[in-house]
Write a protein that holds these residues in place. Structure first.
Motif, PDB file in Angstrom:
ATOM      1  N   ASN A   7       0.838  -1.195   0.000  1.00  0.00           N
ATOM      2  CA  ASN A   7       0.000   0.000   0.000  1.00  0.00           C
ATOM      3  C   ASN A   7       0.877   1.250   0.000  1.00  0.00           C
ATOM      4  OD1 ASN A   7      -2.695  -1.063   0.063  1.00  0.00           O
ATOM      5  ND2 ASN A   7      -2.201  -1.841   2.099  1.00  0.00           N
ATOM      6  N   ILE A   8       0.624   2.119  -0.925  1.00  0.00           N
ATOM      7  CA  ILE A   8       1.390   3.349  -1.013  1.00  0.00           C
ATOM      8  C   ILE A   8       0.423   4.525  -1.153  1.00  0.00           C
ATOM      9  CG2 ILE A   8       3.425   2.267  -2.023  1.00  0.00           C
ATOM     10  CD1 ILE A   8       2.494   3.267  -4.751  1.00  0.00           C
ATOM     11  N   THR A   9       0.921   5.704  -0.845  1.00  0.00           N
ATOM     12  CA  THR A   9       0.145   6.934  -1.007  1.00  0.00           C
ATOM     13  C   THR A   9       0.868   7.826  -2.007  1.00  0.00           C
ATOM     14  OG1 THR A   9      -0.619   6.786   1.269  1.00  0.00           O
ATOM     15  CG2 THR A   9      -0.824   8.936   0.175  1.00  0.00           C
ATOM     16  N   ILE A  10       0.126   8.305  -2.992  1.00  0.00           N
ATOM     17  CA  ILE A  10       0.736   9.132  -4.031  1.00  0.00           C
ATOM     18  C   ILE A  10       0.220  10.553  -3.907  1.00  0.00           C
ATOM     19  CG2 ILE A  10       1.148   9.399  -6.492  1.00  0.00           C
ATOM     20  CD1 ILE A  10       0.482   6.529  -6.876  1.00  0.00           C
ATOM     21  N   GLY A  11       1.129  11.510  -3.914  1.00  0.00           N
ATOM     22  CA  GLY A  11       0.749  12.917  -3.835  1.00  0.00           C
ATOM     23  C   GLY A  11       1.276  13.707  -5.007  1.00  0.00           C
ATOM     24  N   SER A  12       1.250  15.017  -4.887  1.00  0.00           N
ATOM     25  CA  SER A  12       1.672  15.886  -5.980  1.00  0.00           C
ATOM     26  C   SER A  12       3.163  15.753  -6.261  1.00  0.00           C
ATOM     27  CB  SER A  12       1.364  17.345  -5.643  1.00  0.00           C
ATOM     28  OG  SER A  12      -0.012  17.498  -5.425  1.00  0.00           O
ATOM     29  N   GLN A  13       3.927  15.549  -5.191  1.00  0.00           N
ATOM     30  CA  GLN A  13       5.369  15.424  -5.368  1.00  0.00           C
ATOM     31  C   GLN A  13       5.734  13.973  -5.678  1.00  0.00           C
ATOM     32  OE1 GLN A  13       7.309  18.189  -5.326  1.00  0.00           O
ATOM     33  NE2 GLN A  13       5.359  19.255  -5.082  1.00  0.00           N
ATOM     34  N   THR A  14       6.788  13.795  -6.420  1.00  0.00           N
ATOM     35  CA  THR A  14       7.195  12.454  -6.816  1.00  0.00           C
ATOM     36  C   THR A  14       7.740  11.672  -5.615  1.00  0.00           C
ATOM     37  OG1 THR A  14       7.739  13.214  -9.028  1.00  0.00           O
ATOM     38  CG2 THR A  14       8.737  11.137  -8.312  1.00  0.00           C
ATOM     39  N   THR A  15       7.239  10.463  -5.477  1.00  0.00           N
ATOM     40  CA  THR A  15       7.734   9.548  -4.456  1.00  0.00           C
ATOM     41  C   THR A  15       8.415   8.379  -5.164  1.00  0.00           C
ATOM     42  OG1 THR A  15       5.839  10.117  -3.079  1.00  0.00           O
ATOM     43  CG2 THR A  15       7.127   8.186  -2.421  1.00  0.00           C
ATOM     44  N   THR A  16       9.567   7.975  -4.626  1.00  0.00           N
ATOM     45  CA  THR A  16      10.327   6.900  -5.259  1.00  0.00           C
ATOM     46  C   THR A  16      10.334   5.661  -4.376  1.00  0.00           C
ATOM     47  OG1 THR A  16      11.731   8.464  -6.417  1.00  0.00           O
ATOM     48  CG2 THR A  16      12.597   6.236  -6.151  1.00  0.00           C
ATOM     49  N   TYR A  17      10.086   4.527  -4.987  1.00  0.00           N
ATOM     50  CA  TYR A  17      10.112   3.244  -4.296  1.00  0.00           C
ATOM     51  C   TYR A  17      11.187   2.370  -4.956  1.00  0.00           C
ATOM     52  CZ  TYR A  17       5.650   5.027  -2.731  1.00  0.00           C
ATOM     53  OH  TYR A  17       4.674   5.822  -2.190  1.00  0.00           O
ATOM     54  N   SER A  18      12.113   1.874  -4.130  1.00  0.00           N
ATOM     55  CA  SER A  18      13.175   1.007  -4.644  1.00  0.00           C
ATOM     56  C   SER A  18      12.810  -0.444  -4.374  1.00  0.00           C
ATOM     57  CB  SER A  18      14.511   1.340  -3.967  1.00  0.00           C
ATOM     58  OG  SER A  18      14.895   2.655  -4.284  1.00  0.00           O
ATOM     59  N   ASP A  19      12.968  -1.271  -5.363  1.00  0.00           N
ATOM     60  CA  ASP A  19      12.689  -2.688  -5.189  1.00  0.00           C
ATOM     61  C   ASP A  19      13.354  -3.437  -6.330  1.00  0.00           C
ATOM     62  OD1 ASP A  19      11.341  -5.194  -4.410  1.00  0.00           O
ATOM     63  OD2 ASP A  19      10.013  -3.867  -3.280  1.00  0.00           O
ATOM     64  N   TRP A  20      12.981  -4.668  -6.541  1.00  0.00           N
ATOM     65  CA  TRP A  20      13.624  -5.458  -7.583  1.00  0.00           C
ATOM     66  C   TRP A  20      12.692  -6.566  -8.046  1.00  0.00           C
ATOM     67  CZ3 TRP A  20      14.210 -10.506  -5.720  1.00  0.00           C
ATOM     68  CH2 TRP A  20      14.116 -10.633  -4.326  1.00  0.00           C
ATOM     69  N   VAL A  21      12.919  -7.031  -9.241  1.00  0.00           N
ATOM     70  CA  VAL A  21      12.228  -8.216  -9.760  1.00  0.00           C
ATOM     71  C   VAL A  21      13.285  -9.160 -10.331  1.00  0.00           C
ATOM     72  CG1 VAL A  21       9.954  -7.237 -10.249  1.00  0.00           C
ATOM     73  CG2 VAL A  21      11.794  -6.967 -11.917  1.00  0.00           C
TER      74      VAL A  21
END
Lengths: 198, 691
Positions: free
Chosen positions: B135-149
């Motif tokens: 679960n994430i929250t998205i706003g006006s400013q860019t949010t970065t999520y680091s992960d991998w596949v």
């Protein structure tokens, strides 16, 4: 799905011909041996193609020969509406001579576009799919990649008529259009409609 | 001995705190210090990526887990080893569950070498299914999520909710292998629908932008295509932008004392507002309420689409911007507010002494078109001939320029304000906003109206939709027919089919003529200039074509025109694509063969039912005959009893004395009378309106 590319090795048919040529040049194997080799090659080809089916397909690869993949799709084109008319006519139309092997499934997809550019623009449609809304199954219609050319500030409605010889599988359907906008692939759907069956 | 920051046993291992950013640790191994140990903890399942490089002699590396915590490396506790020869760099990429791990760097064959250990670990915080999505929250400013596949973690799902419509911007960056991304909408039945995807090849970044994404629940799915890769998922959802960002998509406003609140900033760098001014206009524009730097321009829109800057204000910082102009010439103008630096909302005020009371004065920029519209609408409406006049005026100079095109579209959009008749509105819309049938005119390429259309193209569009001059293709010769539209009213006996295989159409018209004749008379609008506009229904919505009084040799031979014109109009309609389906052109050949229920819907707008007579009772059919429903019979299963195969009839009456149903043949002759049993034997299709 005009520009989808299966990532696989050299087509199996070419391997097959090449190996047969090599066998002929060496001339040290009898015909019966050739038949045996052909059998094994055929099995290998089958396995290769079967594996290829399960491979994911794609995509925006760099080197493409399909004309649609080299056509740029302009920004500034708005897709206003998509609508679908779905018909299945197993009975022949009244008033014409009955023909065999005619199309019985018909899907007319109407796409309204607005070119907001002050210059000519291209709208690249990657695919048009007709899907059943109850289980999302793909109906038996084929579409190819297509480019719509638009003049400056042109509003346009374009119609795509898809046909098949098998009709529809189930109930209500919708059209799903995948189109290219810049580097993106976007999707727009029609509303669900019932199939008018004859 | 060189530096030795790392311990030589598991127990004395140097503790590391790993992050998703790469860290470098320099050290040395050799004969006096044969191995270095490092220890790190993972609080989440993570992708570990380590390298040992800048070697001057051979060294190797191991990844270890002391599962029994005895401080020794027991059998099976080395997870993996990288042992390349010589000075080749060592590398380990591994997906690890949460836990404590060790890295062992060791020399080989008494070699001595400095080395750099580079290591980072990207946690797998995203679930592998929609049910376990992060679960994430998205706003006006860019949010970065680091992960991998990777091959062991092929899908990462993120779930977010929008409480209002927003503009979604997504990028997937920092890829080292091929991964793709799509946005899914969560439907009310818990299924998902893909609403956007990006599938670039190799390690190219992916981008998805979706404007005006409506409120709801969504997923972002990042998925592996080939190879294993870390990634950075960058997401923002900016407020919806109500003002266009280009000259063409500008927001139409009327200069007034009203203040408009808007926003410019990253992702929305320009806001354009468009309005019309008359000659000698004064204009005052103010932009204030700034929290970052934004600037102001006033532009005039030229006919060729270019713009001319007529005023600007570029104050620094948050200072308000003001432009005051006098004696502007008539035309279409734009206010452009654009980002200077940073993001800022702003208040825009546009006022002018030009304040016409009529709609035309506020919305039409071209002087010629404005004068024409004001003159022609003085009687309170714009008629068909008025619209033709306006269209012709707009092609002055043999071209339709940008301002004229916008003016024409504004006029059609304001059809209600001009009390425009429905058929005039629909046909005008086909001229200015396009139609499938605009592809051809009299067999040659035509095309939709656009900025720069020639006067000839405009004239052909007028001819096609208002004058009936795009007649259906036929091998016969057209000749003028002076007969009246109707003679002695509308009658079933007016139908006399010619050589066109449209019995299904004419049999339906015959039944309409008998049961609901007003639908026939309402179908035609006499334009008073030897043309008629003919109405059809597309999914219940009226659509129109115009026909002239020229008919081909084999058209209906009646002494009244309505059947021949209805037939001709139906042939013209075919190229619009919706009435006849695939590949139809403006020709009589296009209306050969069909079904009566389509015709019922298309001519009357009523719903219709088709049934095989074998699924009905005799009384049901008699009830239909005795109602005023449109009623036809189609035969596709063979001839007999005076009935022709592959032919349509009107079910005209039932004689209870003889038990015979009268089938009216659209040929006008060789009608048939059949019993209920004979209809069943022929397996007739009974097609009727539902009301």
């Amino acid at each position: 799905m005009g520009r989808l590319i299966v990532k696989s090795s050299t087509p199996c048919r070419i391997d097959f011909i090449y190996i047969l040529q090599m066998i002929n040049q060496k001339k040290f194997i009898f015909v019966s041996s050739k038949i045996l080799i052909v059998f094994f090659i055929a099995i290998a080809c089958f396995l290769q193609s079967a594996m290829a089916v399960n491979k994911p397909v794609k995509k925006n690869t760099v080197n493409k020969t399909n004309k649609c993949t080299t056509m740029s799709s302009n920004q500034g084109i708005i897709v206003k509406t998509v609508s679908l008319i779905a018909r299945e006519e197993k009975n022949p139309p009244i008033g014409t001579t009955v023909k065999s092997n005619v199309n019985i499934g018909f899907a007319s997809v109407f796409l309204s576009l607005e070119n907001q550019n002050l210059a000519d623009a291209n709208f690249v449609i990657k695919s048009i799919e007709i899907r059943d809304i109850s289980n999302n199954s793909l109906q038996d219609f084929k579409s190819s990649c297509q480019t719509v050319k638009l003049k400056p500030l042109e509003n346009s409605t374009v119609a795509f008529h898809l046909t098949n010889k098998t009709g529809y599988k189930m109930g209500k359907v919708k059209a799903i259009i995948k189109y290219q906008l810049g580097q993106q692939i976007k999707v727009i759907e029609s509303g669900a409609v019932g199939v008018d069956k004859k | 001995m060189p530096i030795d920051n790392a311990g030589n046993t598991l127990g004395t291992a140097r503790g590391l705190t790993l992050t998703s950013n790469s860290q470098t640790f320099g050290d040395w191994v050799g004969t006096l210090d044969t191995q270095d140990f490092y220890r790190f903890n993972l609080s989440n399942r993570s992708a570990l990526n380590l390298a040992v490089d800048t070697l001057t002699a051979n060294a190797d590396v191991q990844l270890i887990q002391d599962r029994n915590n005895n401080g020794a490396i027991d059998s099976g506790e080395v997870i993996t080893t990288s042992a390349r020869t010589g000075t080749s760099a060592e590398s380990i990429v591994r997906n690890l569950d949460a836990g404590r791990y060790f890295i062992r760097v060791y020399n080989s064959a008494n070699s001595e070498t400095n080395y750099n250990l580079k290591v980072f670990a990207t946690p797998d915080l995203a679930g592998d299914t929609t049910a376990t999505a992060r679960n994430i929250t998205i706003g006006s400013q860019t949010t970065t999520y680091s992960d991998w596949v990777s091959s062991l973690d092929t899908n990462d799902y993120y779930r977010f909710t929008l409480n209002e419509s927003r503009n979604l911007a997504l990028t997937l960056t920092n890829l080292s292998a091929d991964a793709d991304v799509q946005v899914l909408r969560l439907n009310s039945d818990n299924t998902t629908t893909s609403i956007g995807s990006s599938t670039n090849g190799s390690s190219a970044s992916e981008t998805i932008n979706i404007n005006n994404l409506s409120a709801g629940n969504y997923f972002v799915q990042v998925y592996r295509y080939s190879g294993d890769t870390s990634y950075k998922l960058n997401l923002s959802a900016a407020p919806q932008d109500f003002t266009g960002n280009t000259v063409v998509t500008a927001r139409d406003i009327i200069p007034s004392s009203t203040t408009i609140r808007e926003f410019v900033g990253s992702g929305d760098t320009n806001d354009y507002f468009r309005f019309v001014l008359g000659d000698n206009s004064n204009l005052a524009v103010t932009v204030n309420g700034l929290t970052a730097n934004a600037n102001l321009q006033i532009l005039r829109l030229n006919g060729n689409g270019s713009t001319t800057v007529v005023g600007s204000s570029t104050n620094a910082g948050n200072a308000a911007e003001n432009v005051n102009l006098t004696s502007l010439t008539a035309g279409r103008y734009l206010v452009r507010v654009y980002q200077g630096s940073g993001d800022t909302s702003f208040n825009l005020s546009v006022t002018s002494n030009y304040a016409p009371s009529d709609w035309a004065g506020r919305n039409i920029a071209d002087t010629g078109v404005l004068t024409k519209v004001r003159s022609l609408s003085a009687d309170g409406s714009l008629s068909r001939s008025d619209m033709i006049d306006i269209f012709r005026d707009a092609k002055d100079g043999n071209t339709v320029d940008v301002n004229e095109l916008i003016d024409l579209r504004n006029i059609v959009a304001n059809a209600v304000g001009f009390n425009m008749a429905d058929h005039v509105r629909v046909l005008s819309n086909k001229v200015v906003n396009g139609d499938v049938a605009n592809a051809k005119y009299q067999g040659a390429t035509l095309g939709n109206l656009y900025a720069g259309s020639t006067g000839t193209q405009m004239e052909n569009l007028i001819g096609k939709w208002f004058l009936g001059s795009d007649r259906p293709a036929t091998s016969r010769t057209y000749s003028y027919n002076s007969a009246p539209l109707f003679k002695d009213g509308v009658s079933i006996t007016d139908i006399k089919q010619g050589a066109v295989g449209d019995c299904y159409y004419l049999a339906t018209l015959a039944s309409i003529a008998q049961e609901k004749p007003s639908y026939i008379s309402d179908m035609f609008t006499d334009n008073g200039d030897n043309t008629y506009t003919v109405r059809f229904f597309n999914n219940g919505v009226a659509d129109y074509v115009t026909v002239d009084k020229y008919l081909p040799g084999y058209a209906n031979a009646s002494q009244e025109l309505w059947v021949g014109l209805a037939e001709k109009a139906y042939a013209q309609l075919a190229e619009s694509g919706w009435s006849r389906g695939a590949g139809q052109t403006n020709s009589y050949a296009s209306i050969e063969g069909g079904w009566m229920d389509y015709v019922i819907r298309q001519v009357t707008g009523l719903s219709a039912t088709s049934s095989n007579v074998t699924s009905m009772t005799k009384q049901q059919l008699i009830d239909l005959v005795n109602s005023n429903k449109i009623l036809t019979a189609g035969f596709v299963n063979g001839a007999g009893y005076g009935v022709v195969d592959s032919h349509a009839y009107t079910v005209q009456s039932y004689n209870s004395t003889t038990g015979l149903f009268r089938l009216n043949n659209p040929w006008g002759t060789t009608h048939a009378e059949v019993t209920w049993e004979q209809l069943n034997s022929l397996q007739a299709y009974i097609i009727s309106s539902n009301s």
